[in-house]
Design an enzyme around this catalytic site. Structure first.
Site: not given
Length: 794
Positions: A309-311, A521, A538
């Protein structure tokens, strides 16, 4: 006409566009009445053709052959009833799939392409379908071109592969046209809409959001289940047929029943039940802020064991604010903010740009004009502008500290230590550089931006862990910022900077990755898949699209570009991780419903085929007719589609299909049912005059059908059947089935003779007792030993 030639053409529009204020709301409404919405109505398949396809396929063919054989044998009542059931079966299946299709259409309509449009002098985000010729729009990297438009400023790299098939992007500049359906790969521009809807050269707005349709895992499930069920059915049918031939009996007279026994082994309603379950699950997810663009992703979410997941925007709030300003080289704080605002744009709706502009307005700094603006690009990691203030022309850059320091060749200012100190506090540092005709480029100062974690992130990450999901954080920020964010939200502190190639084992063990580019990614997803993980990812940018498409569960966050949304299998409409938790729980609930159907179908199939075949071998005659079996399939199989709405418990761990274990459990339960069926059959023959005054076919039909109904109550609950209440549609359908069978056996219908109601009630009571007390207890023990139990509350 070629694309390149046509790109330089201009279209006549009704008036000269106002590039400063755009169209007014009233003007746009007037033009919309003239040109219509920016969309093309999709062609729908002929419903009659779709209905006709229900009569084509393995199951339909076998029923049609059975009907034909009964007609040849002059069993006209059987023929008419089997033919009628074939038609009813097709109609029910058609309407169930139409229902699911409508649900998907509603979801697709929910995922409208958005665009940035200038209306009444303000930049707003609006649905692309509302665009009209003459609108002024802003497009940038990652956007779909929403309508045929002409570039007013800037330069764009445009991917026209969806239109032309050419994979190489083409450059477009001021005065040239870009076409609806293209994707902006690089750059940013203001453009004027020239044509919309059906009038566009290539574009079809309704097709911008493409619903992927890869092979669903349900196909593998059906295939695996068929091998078991048909293997059992074919073996027993061949044995029965051999004995029939050995006894010198007419083969034609028995073929309809044998064919129907084979039909009984085919999970006819499983694909429909699976589709309906996922469609209903999708509609439920919409209410929770998730738009599913590929139904199969719900099933994949049930099996997902790693979530990358993206921060920014998912773990954090994605609302950057200026925490501190550190001027250097003699500049002031106000100058640093002013120059940073010069290299920012309101039109982009970018979080960093918005933070600088908000601080600029808060400090009420002097006005300026921007002559040229180069937006942020992941590969360059900066924005640039040529601006004018008080008659002086300046060149400003704003971006990653190391990038700006290298470009202006600034080796002083203790850059590394300043970044490290701020990063340890969780701050993201941007550098602002200044240059002019009189002064060479130098850093004017550093601006610390803070994006705090969402209040619910720590709790939701903990919940994901409880669900057996390994959460890995991805960020382009430094390792120090990533470590501080991970510490605040309760993630592990094994953060790996992606400077170069790293081993798949390192990726698997890491808790997060820092300093990544969007293309990294894809590498992470592939590496995890090679390690046999079902991976969720994500993303939000155009460069995230390959990773989103590759991941089993590609999730586009709420601020995603159109390209990311098109590549993803699910789109979030709200920020944060809460939606992802809902997606996982929903997927596991759908999985449990399908497991119930498979277990129920397998148990009943083995019971019917073995009971009927063994009874023939023991008694020398069949105890039911072909029509009885077809009627049983109709009354049970398609009623149990309502399992798609049943109350279920989602599990605390990722799911995986184990058809072999399910078949073994079903075999034990059905073995008990077969013994119990024979017990009741022999009681009937000895004490209830079955085979004499009481018709054998009707009596055996009741045994099979009531066992089928009560088996549904048993298999739907992993614990004891009384542990939960069935879903209302399922409960009503099963009760209705009980009363329908009671009425059929009491009053009779063509093909099923009437018999005394007290015998029917005795059969009902016996099957209910042994199913709900004996069989249910054995089932609970088996499921517990096979670890198929779920302990999660609804």
């Amino acid at each position: 006409m070629s694309q390149d030639k046509d790109s330089k053409a201009t279209d006549a529009i009704d008036f000269v566009p106002d590039l400063k204020n755009g169209l007014s709301t009233q003007e746009a409404e007037k033009l919309r009445k003239k040109y219509g919405y920016n969309e093309i109505t999709e062609k729908k398949a002929n419903p009659l053709l779709l209905l006709g396809k229900k009569f084509w396929g393995t199951t339909a063919w076998m029923l049609e052959v059975t009907a034909a054989l009964t007609f040849v044998l002059q069993k006209y009542i059987d023929f008419y009833i089997i033919a009628a059931l074939l038609v009813v079966n097709a109609v029910i299946s058609f309407f169930q799939e139409e229902r699911a299709s409508k649900a998907v259409s509603i979801l697709k309509q929910s995922l409208q392409v958005k665009c940035r449009v200038l209306r009444d002098g303000k930049w707003i985000n609006d649905d692309a379908k509302t665009l009209v010729p003459g609108d002024v729009i802003r497009i940038r990297s990652g956007d779909f071109v929403p309508a045929d438009s002409q570039i007013v400023d800037g330069y764009l790299d445009v991917d026209q592969s969806a239109l032309t098939g050419e994979s190489i992007s083409v450059g477009r500049q001021k005065g040239e046209k870009i076409f609806s359906g293209s994707i902006i790969k690089k750059g940013e521009s203001t453009a004027i809409v020239l044509a919309t809807g059906a009038a566009t050269y290539f574009g079809k707005t309704a097709e911008l959001v493409q619903t992927a349709s890869p092979k669903l895992h349900i196909n593998e499930v059906v295939s695996s289940l068929l091998k078991w069920l048909l293997g059992i059915a074919i073996t027993l049918v061949l044995i029965s047929l051999s004995i029939w031939i050995y006894r010198g009996l007419n083969v034609l007279s028995i073929l309809p029943l044998l064919l129907v026994l084979l039909v009984a082994a085919i999970p006819v309603a499983l694909p429909a039940m699976f589709t309906v379950s996922m469609a209903l699950g999708s509609m439920d997810l919409v209410k929770k802020g998730i738009i599913v663009t590929r139904l199969g992703s719900i099933e994949d979410a049930a099996s997902m064991d790693i979530l990358c997941t993206d921060k920014t925007g998912t773990i954090t709030q994605n609302r950057l604010t200026v925490a501190s300003v550190i001027p250097v080289n003699g500049y002031t704080e106000d100058q640093v903010i002013l120059y940073g605002a010069m290299a920012s744009s309101d039109a982009n709706n970018d979080a960093i740009d918005s933070a600088f502009l908000e601080e600029y307005r808060k400090r009420k700094l002097p006005p300026f004009s921007v002559e040229k603006f180069v937006p942020f690009d992941p590969s360059s990691r900066r924005t640039e502008s040529d601006a004018v203030i008080d008659g002086k022309r300046l060149h400003i850059m704003k971006g990653a500290v190391k990038t700006i320091a290298a470009l202006v060749n600034d080796t002083g200012n203790d850059v590394e230590n300043r970044m490290k100190q701020l990063a340890e506090k969780g701050y993201r540092t941007m550098a602002v550089s200044f240059s002019s005709a009189e002064k060479k480029g130098e850093i004017a100062g550093f601006v610390a931006l803070y994006d705090p974690p969402r209040q619910d992130s720590k709790a939701l990450i903990g919940e994901l862990r409880d669900l057996g999901i390994n959460v890995k954080m991805l960020t382009g920020d430094s390792e120090e910022i990533a470590m501080e964010t991970a510490r605040q939200v309760g993630l592990g502190l094994s953060i790996t900077p992606l400077h170069s190639e790293i081993k798949p084992e390192t990726i698997e063990k890491s808790d997060g990755f820092s300093e990544i580019y969007p293309e990294d990614k894809y590498r992470i997803v592939k590496a995890l898949q090679e390690m046999h993980h079902v991976t969720g990812m994500t993303g939000d940018g155009v460069n995230d699209a390959p990773a989103l498409r590759e991941a089993e569960v590609g999730i586009a966050v709420s601020t995603s570009t159109d390209a990311a949304k098109a590549a993803a299998s699910a789109v979030l409409t709200k920020e944060g991780l809460e939606n992802i938790v809902d997606l996982i729980k929903n997927g596991r609930a759908v999985y449990q419903r399908v497991v119930t159907w498979v277990l129920n179908k397998t148990t009943r199939t083995i019971e019917i085929v073995v009971f009927v075949s063994l009874a023939f071998l023991i008694l020398g005659k069949y105890i039911v007719s072909a029509f009885d079996i077809v009627l049983t399939l109709f009354l049970i199989d398609f009623v149990t589609i309502s399992l798609s709405t049943d109350n279920v418990r989602w599990s605390r761990k990722p799911e995986s299909w184990d058809i072999t274990s399910l078949v073994k459990i079903a075999a034990v339960i059905s073995a008990m049912m077969i013994v119990e069926s024979f017990l009741w059959l022999f009681i009937g023959m000895k004490y209830l005059s079955v085979g004499n005054q009481v018709p054998m076919y009707s009596y055996s039909f009741g045994i099979i059908l009531y066992f089928g109904i009560f088996t549904t109550f048993v298999t739907r609950e992993r614990k004891h059947f009384w542990s939960s209440m069935p879903g209302k549609p399922l409960f009503i359908a099963l009760l209705a089935d009980i009363f329908v069978v009671l009425a059929i056996e009491t009053f009779g219908i063509p093909g099923v003779s009437a018999m005394p109601i007290w015998i029917t009630l005795l059969t009902l009571s016996f099957t209910a007792f042994v199913s709900l007390i004996i069989n249910d207890g054995v089932k609970s023990i088996l499921l517990r030993s096979r670890k198929l139990m779920s302990t999660t509350p609804r």
